[in-house]
Design a protein around this motif. Structure first.
Motif, short mmCIF file in Angstrom:
data_model
loop_
_atom_site.label_atom_id
_atom_site.label_comp_id
_atom_site.label_asym_id
_atom_site.label_seq_id
_atom_site.Cartn_x
_atom_site.Cartn_y
_atom_site.Cartn_z
N LEU A 223 10.92 -3.78 4.93
CA LEU A 223 11.33 -4.95 5.52
C LEU A 223 10.08 -6.01 5.61
O LEU A 223 10.16 -7.18 5.37
CB LEU A 223 11.92 -5.04 6.62
CG LEU A 223 13.49 -4.16 7.82
CD1 LEU A 223 13.88 -4.03 7.92
CD2 LEU A 223 14.42 -5.22 6.70
N ALA A 224 9.20 -6.02 5.92
CA ALA A 224 7.61 -6.47 6.49
C ALA A 224 7.37 -6.82 5.43
O ALA A 224 7.04 -8.33 5.02
CB ALA A 224 6.46 -5.98 7.28
N ILE A 225 7.62 -6.44 3.98
CA ILE A 225 7.16 -7.53 3.24
C ILE A 225 8.23 -7.95 2.65
O ILE A 225 8.54 -9.18 1.43
CB ILE A 225 6.56 -6.08 2.05
CG1 ILE A 225 5.35 -4.92 2.50
CG2 ILE A 225 5.55 -6.33 0.85
CD1 ILE A 225 3.80 -5.83 3.81
N ALA A 226 9.37 -7.54 2.13
CA ALA A 226 10.69 -8.15 1.52
C ALA A 226 10.67 -9.98 2.48
O ALA A 226 10.82 -10.35 2.21
CB ALA A 226 11.90 -7.68 2.08
N ALA A 227 10.33 -9.92 4.10
CA ALA A 227 10.53 -10.72 4.10
C ALA A 227 9.27 -11.83 4.56
O ALA A 227 9.59 -13.39 4.01
CB ALA A 227 10.16 -10.87 5.56
N TRP A 228 7.70 -11.16 4.04
CA TRP A 228 6.87 -12.00 3.57
C TRP A 228 6.72 -12.79 2.62
O TRP A 228 6.26 -13.64 2.36
CB TRP A 228 5.62 -10.77 3.64
CG TRP A 228 4.01 -11.60 4.44
CD1 TRP A 228 4.05 -12.81 4.71
CD2 TRP A 228 2.82 -10.89 3.94
NE1 TRP A 228 2.78 -12.79 4.59
CE2 TRP A 228 1.91 -11.62 4.82
CE3 TRP A 228 2.79 -8.94 3.59
CZ2 TRP A 228 0.80 -11.26 4.60
CZ3 TRP A 228 1.49 -9.21 4.20
CH2 TRP A 228 0.30 -10.09 4.19
N SER A 229 7.58 -12.17 1.69
CA SER A 229 7.58 -12.63 -0.03
C SER A 229 8.50 -13.77 -0.11
O SER A 229 8.47 -14.34 -1.06
CB SER A 229 7.41 -11.43 -0.85
OG SER A 229 9.35 -11.40 -0.71
N THR A 230 9.54 -13.93 0.82
CA THR A 230 10.39 -14.85 0.92
C THR A 230 9.95 -16.44 1.04
O THR A 230 9.72 -17.44 0.33
CB THR A 230 11.17 -15.40 2.30
OG1 THR A 230 10.61 -14.93 3.48
CG2 THR A 230 11.78 -14.05 1.84
N GLU A 231 8.15 -16.48 1.85
CA GLU A 231 7.48 -17.55 2.07
C GLU A 231 6.36 -17.62 0.74
O GLU A 231 6.29 -18.26 0.58
CB GLU A 231 6.84 -16.70 3.39
CG GLU A 231 4.86 -18.00 3.41
CD GLU A 231 4.77 -18.17 5.04
OE1 GLU A 231 3.71 -18.87 4.42
OE2 GLU A 231 4.86 -17.76 5.08
N TRP A 232 6.25 -16.54 -0.16
CA TRP A 232 5.50 -17.04 -1.31
C TRP A 232 6.45 -17.25 -2.05
O TRP A 232 5.45 -18.16 -3.41
CB TRP A 232 5.01 -15.66 -1.85
CG TRP A 232 3.62 -14.20 -0.91
CD1 TRP A 232 3.58 -15.01 0.17
CD2 TRP A 232 4.32 -13.14 -0.45
NE1 TRP A 232 2.45 -13.95 0.51
CE2 TRP A 232 3.51 -12.38 0.35
CE3 TRP A 232 4.64 -12.14 -1.47
CZ2 TRP A 232 3.00 -11.06 0.59
CZ3 TRP A 232 4.56 -10.85 -1.42
CH2 TRP A 232 3.24 -10.19 0.26
#
Length: 266
Positions: A223-232
């Motif tokens: 979840l931490a990375i999936a959410a982060w990747s929305t910004e990228w």
């Protein structure tokens, strides 16, 4: 470089040409380690070939094993062939319905795409049985990998997110040693960035790809990375929507921890 569609013409490896057997070949993805993905042929026999150079850090044999296990439970690519030679390794998989969540169509509709990624990740976590999974992606194992890389001089803080660079290698490893207790163990995707969710024409998730690190871990590792990747991929402001679509409230402590562990490359 950042993983994404090739920014220039790429040379097709000889093995990929041989596997294509005269069918058209189109490069569709290039990762940070020199790995390439090619679309081969056309429907109904279209397939994809992943190719990795020697020493590129991508173990396609491991991915083939994980896909072959997961395909019984959830939509993921079906393995058609896998192998390696002195020039590199390859993985051939059958095509699936849908486009990457970062295809031009979905980048133009970020609300739809982000919702699909969040709902798809929840569905993946619900479908894959923890008790039957033979693979791990536990923080303890990942931390051990990060420590080995540090000892080999293979960690470069300059490549980390700005929030982590000032920690330095020693400081980052010290923080990463304080592993938070599990929220919920699931079978994690292992690279739950937005590009690895496929979205169908109806705007709903249809499948997942790139499962080379699939294994049991706390769900916040994904979840931490999936959410982060929305910004990228879509710009700022979409993280809460992804978590809402998944069905969970933000957990700042676990988000911070698993993003640090991600930057450590494990």
């Amino acid at each position: 470089m950042v993983a994404g569609p090739p920014r220039s013409d790429v040379a097709v490896p000889a093995r990929v040409t041989a596997l294509a057997a005269g069918r058209p070949v189109r490069a569709v993805w290039e990762n940070e380690m020199g790995g390439l993905t090619f679309e081969v042929g056309a429907d109904p026999d279209r397939c994809f070939v992943k190719w990795a150079p020697p020493g590129g850090g991508s173990d396609l044999a491991d991915e083939a094993v994980r896909l072959s296990w997961a395909v019984a439970f959830t939509p993921v690519p079906r393995v058609l062939d896998q192998g390696a030679d002195d020039e590199g390794s390859w993985l051939v998989t059958a095509a699936l319905t849908g486009q990457s969540a970062v295809a031009d169509r979905w980048k133009a509709e970020p609300r739809t795409a982000v919702t699909a990624v969040g709902e798809g990740l929840r569905a993946l976590h619900e479908a894959l049985p923890v008790a039957e999974c033979p693979f791990t992606w536990a923080a303890e194992d990942r931390l051990a990998i990060a420590r080995r890389r540090a000892a080999q001089g293979r960690l470069d803080p300059a490549k980390w997110d700005p929030a982590h660079r000032s920690l330095g290698v020693d400081g980052a490893l010290e923080l990463a040693a304080d592993i938070p207790p599990h929220d919920r163990l699931v079978v994690c995707h292992g690279d739950a960035c937005a590009p690895n969710t496929l979205v169908g024409a109806d705007g709903r998730w249809s499948a997942h790809v790139d499962l080379g690190r699939l294994g049991v871990a706390d769900r916040w590792a994904d979840l931490a990375i999936a959410a982060w990747s929305t910004e990228w991929n879509y710009g700022p402001g979409w993280e809460d929507l992804l978590l809402d679509a998944y069905g969970v409230r933000p957990d700042p402590d676990r988000i911070r921890y698993y993003r640090l562990l991600w930057d450590l490359g494990a």
